[in-house]
Design a protein around this motif. Structure first.
Motif, short mmCIF file in Angstrom:
data_model
loop_
_atom_site.label_atom_id
_atom_site.label_comp_id
_atom_site.label_asym_id
_atom_site.label_seq_id
_atom_site.Cartn_x
_atom_site.Cartn_y
_atom_site.Cartn_z
N GLY A 1 80.93 9.43 34.79
CA GLY A 1 80.98 8.55 33.64
C GLY A 1 81.70 9.15 32.46
O GLY A 1 81.74 8.55 31.39
N ILE A 2 82.26 10.35 32.61
CA ILE A 2 82.95 11.01 31.50
C ILE A 2 84.46 10.85 31.70
O ILE A 2 84.99 11.24 32.74
CB ILE A 2 82.58 12.49 31.43
CG1 ILE A 2 81.08 12.65 31.21
CG2 ILE A 2 83.35 13.19 30.31
CD1 ILE A 2 80.60 14.08 31.26
N PRO A 3 85.17 10.27 30.73
CA PRO A 3 86.62 10.10 30.90
C PRO A 3 87.34 11.43 30.90
O PRO A 3 86.93 12.38 30.24
CB PRO A 3 87.01 9.24 29.68
CG PRO A 3 85.95 9.50 28.66
CD PRO A 3 84.69 9.73 29.45
N ARG A 4 88.41 11.49 31.69
CA ARG A 4 89.26 12.68 31.70
C ARG A 4 90.46 12.43 30.78
O ARG A 4 91.17 11.43 30.94
CB ARG A 4 89.73 12.99 33.11
CG ARG A 4 88.59 13.40 34.04
CD ARG A 4 89.13 13.93 35.35
NE ARG A 4 89.87 12.92 36.09
CZ ARG A 4 90.91 13.18 36.88
NH1 ARG A 4 91.35 14.41 37.02
NH2 ARG A 4 91.50 12.21 37.55
N ILE A 5 90.68 13.34 29.84
CA ILE A 5 91.78 13.22 28.90
C ILE A 5 92.85 14.23 29.26
O ILE A 5 92.58 15.43 29.38
CB ILE A 5 91.31 13.43 27.45
CG1 ILE A 5 90.13 12.51 27.13
CG2 ILE A 5 92.46 13.18 26.48
CD1 ILE A 5 90.41 11.04 27.31
N GLY A 13 96.86 13.30 23.76
CA GLY A 13 96.13 13.05 24.99
C GLY A 13 96.18 11.60 25.44
O GLY A 13 96.57 10.70 24.69
N ALA A 14 95.80 11.38 26.70
CA ALA A 14 95.74 10.04 27.28
C ALA A 14 94.65 10.01 28.33
O ALA A 14 94.36 11.02 28.98
CB ALA A 14 97.08 9.68 27.93
N LEU A 15 94.01 8.85 28.47
CA LEU A 15 93.01 8.67 29.51
C LEU A 15 93.70 8.77 30.87
O LEU A 15 94.68 8.07 31.13
CB LEU A 15 92.36 7.30 29.37
CG LEU A 15 91.38 6.88 30.47
CD1 LEU A 15 90.16 7.79 30.50
CD2 LEU A 15 90.97 5.42 30.30
N LEU A 16 93.20 9.67 31.73
CA LEU A 16 93.80 9.87 33.04
C LEU A 16 92.99 9.11 34.09
O LEU A 16 91.78 9.32 34.23
CB LEU A 16 93.82 11.36 33.38
CG LEU A 16 94.40 11.74 34.74
CD1 LEU A 16 95.86 11.32 34.85
CD2 LEU A 16 94.26 13.25 34.98
N LEU A 17 93.66 8.23 34.82
CA LEU A 17 93.05 7.44 35.89
C LEU A 17 93.82 7.70 37.17
O LEU A 17 95.02 7.40 37.24
CB LEU A 17 93.08 5.95 35.54
CG LEU A 17 92.34 5.55 34.26
CD1 LEU A 17 92.66 4.11 33.88
CD2 LEU A 17 90.83 5.72 34.44
N ARG A 176 88.38 14.72 45.13
CA ARG A 176 88.05 14.11 43.84
C ARG A 176 87.92 12.61 44.05
O ARG A 176 88.77 11.98 44.67
CB ARG A 176 89.16 14.39 42.82
CG ARG A 176 88.91 13.79 41.43
CD ARG A 176 90.13 13.84 40.54
NE ARG A 176 91.24 13.15 41.16
CZ ARG A 176 92.34 13.77 41.58
NH1 ARG A 176 92.49 15.06 41.45
NH2 ARG A 176 93.30 13.07 42.16
N VAL A 177 86.86 12.01 43.53
CA VAL A 177 86.67 10.57 43.67
C VAL A 177 87.64 9.83 42.76
O VAL A 177 88.17 10.40 41.79
CB VAL A 177 85.22 10.15 43.36
CG1 VAL A 177 84.25 10.82 44.32
CG2 VAL A 177 84.86 10.48 41.91
N ALA A 178 87.88 8.57 43.06
CA ALA A 178 88.80 7.75 42.28
C ALA A 178 88.24 7.47 40.89
O ALA A 178 87.03 7.32 40.71
CB ALA A 178 89.09 6.44 42.99
N ASP A 179 89.13 7.39 39.91
CA ASP A 179 88.75 6.99 38.55
C ASP A 179 88.88 5.48 38.42
O ASP A 179 89.82 4.87 38.94
CB ASP A 179 89.69 7.63 37.52
CG ASP A 179 89.68 9.15 37.57
OD1 ASP A 179 88.60 9.73 37.43
OD2 ASP A 179 90.76 9.74 37.76
N THR A 180 87.96 4.87 37.71
CA THR A 180 88.05 3.44 37.40
C THR A 180 87.63 3.21 35.96
O THR A 180 86.82 3.97 35.41
CB THR A 180 87.15 2.59 38.32
OG1 THR A 180 85.78 2.99 38.15
CG2 THR A 180 87.55 2.75 39.77
#
Length: 333
Positions: A1-5, A13-17, A176-180
């Motif tokens: 639940g923690i966004p990766r920047i 920075g940018a949100l990495l998905l 690594r699991v997928a980001d959503t």
């Protein structure tokens, strides 16, 4: 639940998905481990923990190779699959040529390595046979000696046509699991009568289907930026009340792997799409919804498919249709 920047493009920075991925190299940082095999015209002299790596700790390895064409490798029985092989590399001084390979020489690229840490990647389709027992290697094109050599860190071999962010391994493969990112917004702040969907983002792939979308959880009420499987193309859609699309246009000439600013505007008889300060499409006809038909903002299609995969600096929804001048200013790089 923690966004990766991700800060690799700039300090903001940018949100990495990203999609789920597995690093198939074991011991991604310890190249002296027996899982890494030597070959070619000799064997590298490997000194672990020789210099500070990109992660800020003393865990990058030093390579010395008295002959050209030496290699370290792991053998992988993978065929008929898109693969990517990546390493971080830098020199202690000057420049050196290094080579990355998949399935021995089937997928092969030579890189000029400098004194700055960079990540180097080779990608391609592994064929129907295991050339050289499926060797996935790093090799030196130039002689590496004590006065001028190469440091390496963060080896990664993964399925896919591009490299994803680094996944550390220590003895086994790691996934690594997928980001959503989905479920933002509600019907009190997103209306179907007029508005603007804005995004500043870049895709990891120019040919992967993915979405930035507003909807009510169905295909009957939606505003879409569809990153098409066609290279350099985005399709924009506005639909309401389950009727035929009021607005649907496909716009070409957009490199989706660049950081771009997009704005999709809708209002009665006034639809348009802006890219990097330019109005690239306009339609002065079409109906809109009569109420709050939209209640969610997602970086994925409404049914949970085709996640957006890339870097996102900003996604916003405006509840009024901005003017052309405002949209030009908003999307100017």
């Amino acid at each position: 639940g923690i966004p990766r920047i991700d800060f690799s493009d700039d300090a903001n920075g940018a949100l990495l998905l990203e999609n789920s991925s597995t690093n198939l190299f074991t011991y991604s940082e310890d190249f002296s481990n027996a899982d890494w095999l030597g070959g070619g015209a000799g064997v590298f002299t490997i000194t672990p923990n020789a210099v500070i790596s990109p992660d800020g700790t003393l865990n990058a390895s030093k390579l010395i190779a008295p002959n050209v064409g030496q290699q370290i490798r792991q053998n992988k029985a993978i065929i008929n699959t898109q693969m990517s092989n990546s390493f971080y590399m830098r020199t202690n001084s000057g420049t050196k040529q290094m080579k990355l390979q998949i399935n021995d020489t089937q997928i092969d690229s030579t890189f000029l390595v400098t004194t700055e840490w960079n990540r180097y990647t080779v990608s391609g389709l592994v064929g129907s046979s295991l050339i050289g027992s499926g060797r996935c290697t790093i090799a030196n094109v130039d002689v590496l000696d004590e006065s001028s050599h190469v440091y390496i860190y963060g080896a990664q071999l993964e399925v896919g046509s591009y490299s994803t962010s680094y996944i550390k391994t220590v003895g086994t493969t790691q996934t690594r699991v997928a980001d959503t990112a989905s479920g933002s917004g509600n019907s009190t702040v997103i209306n179907s009568t007029e508005g603007v969907l804005y995004a500043e983002c870049k895709s990891l792939s120019n040919t992967t289907a993915q979405y930035i979308a507003i909807s009510d959880g169905t295909a009957g009420n939606e505003v879409l930026m569809y990153f098409s499987t066609l290279a350099d193309q985005i399709t924009v859609v506005y639909q309401h009340d389950g009727l035929s699309n009021s607005y649907q246009q496909s716009i070409s000439g957009i490199n989706k792997t660049n950081m771009n600013k997009f704005a999709l505007k809708w209002s009665v008889n006034n639809f348009s799409f802006f890219v990097n300060g330019v109005k690239v499409n306009e339609q002065l006809s079409g109906t809109v919804g009569t109420g709050n038909n939209f209640n969610q903002l997602d970086l994925v299609y409404y049914n949970g498919t085709n996640n957006f995969l890339g870097k996102v600096k900003s996604v916003q929804v405006y509840t009024t249709a901005l003017t052309d001048a405002e949209l030009t200013t908003l999307t100017t790089i």
